[in-house]
Design an enzyme around this catalytic site. Structure first.
Site, PDB file in Angstrom:
ATOM      1  N   LYS A  33      43.395  45.847  42.108  1.00 29.34           N
ATOM      2  CA  LYS A  33      42.965  45.218  43.365  1.00 29.34           C
ATOM      3  C   LYS A  33      43.991  44.156  43.726  1.00 29.34           C
ATOM      4  O   LYS A  33      44.295  43.281  42.927  1.00 29.34           O
ATOM      5  CB  LYS A  33      41.592  44.568  43.158  1.00 29.34           C
ATOM      6  CG  LYS A  33      41.035  43.889  44.395  1.00 29.34           C
ATOM      7  CD  LYS A  33      39.676  43.264  44.113  1.00 29.34           C
ATOM      8  CE  LYS A  33      39.776  41.892  43.528  1.00 29.34           C
ATOM      9  NZ  LYS A  33      40.308  40.850  44.411  1.00 29.34           N
ATOM     10  N   LEU A  62      41.456  42.252  51.293  1.00 30.08           N
ATOM     11  CA  LEU A  62      41.772  41.210  52.269  1.00 30.08           C
ATOM     12  C   LEU A  62      40.477  40.652  52.853  1.00 30.08           C
ATOM     13  O   LEU A  62      40.502  39.899  53.809  1.00 30.08           O
ATOM     14  CB  LEU A  62      42.697  41.756  53.367  1.00 30.08           C
ATOM     15  CG  LEU A  62      43.990  42.420  52.865  1.00 30.08           C
ATOM     16  CD1 LEU A  62      44.896  42.786  54.033  1.00 30.08           C
ATOM     17  CD2 LEU A  62      44.746  41.529  51.900  1.00 30.08           C
ATOM     18  N   LYS A  63      39.369  41.047  52.279  1.00 27.92           N
ATOM     19  CA  LYS A  63      38.033  40.613  52.719  1.00 27.92           C
ATOM     20  C   LYS A  63      37.965  40.585  54.239  1.00 27.92           C
ATOM     21  O   LYS A  63      37.760  39.549  54.871  1.00 27.92           O
ATOM     22  CB  LYS A  63      37.660  39.260  52.135  1.00 27.92           C
ATOM     23  CG  LYS A  63      37.592  39.278  50.623  1.00 27.92           C
ATOM     24  CD  LYS A  63      36.389  38.628  50.050  1.00 27.92           C
ATOM     25  CE  LYS A  63      36.316  38.862  48.554  1.00 27.92           C
ATOM     26  NZ  LYS A  63      37.554  38.594  47.810  1.00 27.92           N
ATOM     27  N   ASP A  66      36.112  40.736  60.793  1.00 21.75           N
ATOM     28  CA  ASP A  66      36.565  40.556  62.172  1.00 21.75           C
ATOM     29  C   ASP A  66      35.810  41.544  63.057  1.00 21.75           C
ATOM     30  O   ASP A  66      34.927  42.272  62.568  1.00 21.75           O
ATOM     31  CB  ASP A  66      38.092  40.803  62.218  1.00 21.75           C
ATOM     32  CG  ASP A  66      38.786  39.992  63.307  1.00 21.75           C
ATOM     33  OD1 ASP A  66      38.195  39.835  64.391  1.00 21.75           O
ATOM     34  OD2 ASP A  66      39.919  39.537  63.071  1.00 21.75           O
ATOM     35  N   VAL A 173      34.246  38.213  35.666  1.00 20.52           N
ATOM     36  CA  VAL A 173      34.368  38.348  34.208  1.00 20.52           C
ATOM     37  C   VAL A 173      35.543  37.502  33.708  1.00 20.52           C
ATOM     38  O   VAL A 173      36.611  37.505  34.311  1.00 20.52           O
ATOM     39  CB  VAL A 173      34.608  39.831  33.836  1.00 20.52           C
ATOM     40  CG1 VAL A 173      34.916  39.982  32.349  1.00 20.52           C
ATOM     41  CG2 VAL A 173      33.400  40.672  34.237  1.00 20.52           C
ATOM     42  N   GLN A 176      35.655  33.093  35.237  1.00 17.40           N
ATOM     43  CA  GLN A 176      34.457  32.650  35.974  1.00 17.40           C
ATOM     44  C   GLN A 176      33.190  32.682  35.119  1.00 17.40           C
ATOM     45  O   GLN A 176      32.107  32.343  35.598  1.00 17.40           O
ATOM     46  CB  GLN A 176      34.270  33.487  37.233  1.00 17.40           C
ATOM     47  CG  GLN A 176      35.395  33.329  38.240  1.00 17.40           C
ATOM     48  CD  GLN A 176      35.144  34.147  39.499  1.00 17.40           C
ATOM     49  OE1 GLN A 176      34.129  33.989  40.187  1.00 17.40           O
ATOM     50  NE2 GLN A 176      36.071  35.049  39.817  1.00 17.40           N
ATOM     51  N   PRO A 180      32.666  40.625  29.429  1.00 17.02           N
ATOM     52  CA  PRO A 180      32.906  42.042  29.707  1.00 17.02           C
ATOM     53  C   PRO A 180      31.726  42.900  29.252  1.00 17.02           C
ATOM     54  O   PRO A 180      31.164  42.657  28.183  1.00 17.02           O
ATOM     55  CB  PRO A 180      34.152  42.362  28.870  1.00 17.02           C
ATOM     56  CG  PRO A 180      34.834  41.045  28.680  1.00 17.02           C
ATOM     57  CD  PRO A 180      33.737  40.019  28.623  1.00 17.02           C
TER      58      PRO A 180
HETATM   59  P1  BMP Z   1      39.477  36.350  38.140  1.00 16.04           P
HETATM   60  O1  BMP Z   1      39.034  37.404  37.130  1.00 16.04           O
HETATM   61  O2  BMP Z   1      40.840  35.860  37.878  1.00 16.04           O
HETATM   62  O3  BMP Z   1      38.463  35.276  38.333  1.00 16.04           O
HETATM   63  O4  BMP Z   1      39.638  37.093  39.554  1.00 16.04           O
HETATM   64  C1  BMP Z   1      38.562  37.630  40.242  1.00 16.04           C
HETATM   65  C2  BMP Z   1      39.028  38.444  41.413  1.00 16.04           C
HETATM   66  O5  BMP Z   1      37.896  38.967  42.099  1.00 16.04           O
HETATM   67  C3  BMP Z   1      39.842  37.676  42.450  1.00 16.04           C
HETATM   68  O6  BMP Z   1      40.805  38.562  42.979  1.00 16.04           O
HETATM   69  C4  BMP Z   1      38.819  37.325  43.525  1.00 16.04           C
HETATM   70  O7  BMP Z   1      39.381  37.291  44.816  1.00 16.04           O
HETATM   71  C5  BMP Z   1      37.852  38.490  43.436  1.00 16.04           C
HETATM   72  N1  BMP Z   1      36.461  38.180  43.797  1.00 16.04           N
HETATM   73  C6  BMP Z   1      35.739  37.229  43.110  1.00 16.04           C
HETATM   74  O8  BMP Z   1      36.223  36.578  42.190  1.00 16.04           O
HETATM   75  N2  BMP Z   1      34.434  37.020  43.477  1.00 16.04           N
HETATM   76  C7  BMP Z   1      33.825  37.696  44.481  1.00 16.04           C
HETATM   77  O9  BMP Z   1      32.661  37.477  44.735  1.00 16.04           O
HETATM   78  C8  BMP Z   1      34.581  38.646  45.181  1.00 16.04           C
HETATM   79  C9  BMP Z   1      35.891  38.884  44.819  1.00 16.04           C
HETATM   80  O10 BMP Z   1      36.589  39.787  45.453  1.00 16.04           O
END
Ligand code: BMP
Length: 223
Positions: A33, A62-63, A66, A173, A176, A180
């Site tokens: 992604k 790109l969420k 619009d 995962v 945050q 896993p």
């Molecule tokens: P990471 O594992 O480094 O926290 O990254 C999480 C990824 O998932 C990031 O690309 C973020 O934009 C995306 N994301 C998120 O963290 N939470 C959401 O609710 C939606 C997401 O797309």
């Protein structure tokens, strides 16, 4: 069941940073992604070159949020570099927005993924208050997939109960806080993992650890 989120840190050579990670884990992950940090750093054409290193699903995050016609313009550019799926926000609603995006996705053979809940705490301030409406947009659009938070498993279970056919993709995962495998056990199809792998001293070892934890948890919960 592992999708890599490729978000380069600020100040690095984003193309070589991404290429190094792609070469280390490209054969292990089930998809990749990419998002705004990478596109802004290296431009869409070079994102296309980079994505060819990965097997599996290539998702542009790109969420999109619009009017439908403008989301379609963005979609057309993404489709031209071989993107398989795009992520858009469900909160823009169906009529004049997701309806148009969904039809154009179908014409171009691009999968549509809609955000119905997010992994950060603020998602419960607004999005989770109206989750049924967001899920309904995904249902009306016949979205291939939805994004739901690995950090709130009750939400994943709820979305699964409401959308039995859709793929559920769960970020959150690692950095945050979610572990896993837990979202998979709650009904998700894929876990999206970024920094736990990309910022690791050994991205390959970290990716293998994630896959092993997913396998172990699934062996227990799907027994
Ligand atoms: P990471 O594992 O480094 O926290 O990254 C999480 C990824 O998932 C990031 O690309 C973020 O934009 C995306 N994301 C998120 O963290 N939470 C959401 O609710 C939606 C997401 O797309």
């Amino acid at each position: 069941l592992l999708i890599l989120a490729l978000d380069p840190p600020t100040g690095v050579d984003a193309f070589s940073w991404s290429m190094r990670i792609a070469e280390e884990v490209g054969d292990l992950v089930h998809g990749v992604k990419i998002g705004l940090p990478l596109v802004l750093d290296i431009g869409l054409q070079r994102v296309g070159d980079l994505l060819s290193v990965f097997k599996g699903i290539k998702i542009a995050d790109l969420k999109l949020a619009d009017i439908g016609d403008v989301m379609c313009l963005t979609l057309e550019r993404l489709a031209s570099i071989g993107i398989d799926a795009v992520i858009a926000h469900a909160f823009v609603g169906f009529r004049g927005a997701i309806d148009k995006l969904s039809s154009r996705c179908r014409e171009l053979g691009v999968k549509l993924i809609l955000v119905v809940s997010m992994s950060h705490p603020g998602s419960s301030e607004i999005m989770d208050e109206v989750i049924d409406k967001l899920v309904d947009v995904a249902r009306r659009a016949c979205a291939w997939g939805v994004v739901a938070p690995a950090t709130r498993l009750d939400v994943v279970r709820y979305v699964r109960s409401q959308l039995p056919e859709a793929k559920i993709l769960c970020p959150g995962v690692g950095v945050q806080g979610a572990s896993p495998g837990d979202a998979l056990c709650a009904g998700a199809d894929y876990e999206i993992v970024g920094r736990l792998i990309t910022r690791s001293d050994s991205p390959r070892r970290s990716a293998l650890e994630v896959l092993e934890m997913q396998r172990k948890k699934l062996a227990i919960c799907r027994r």
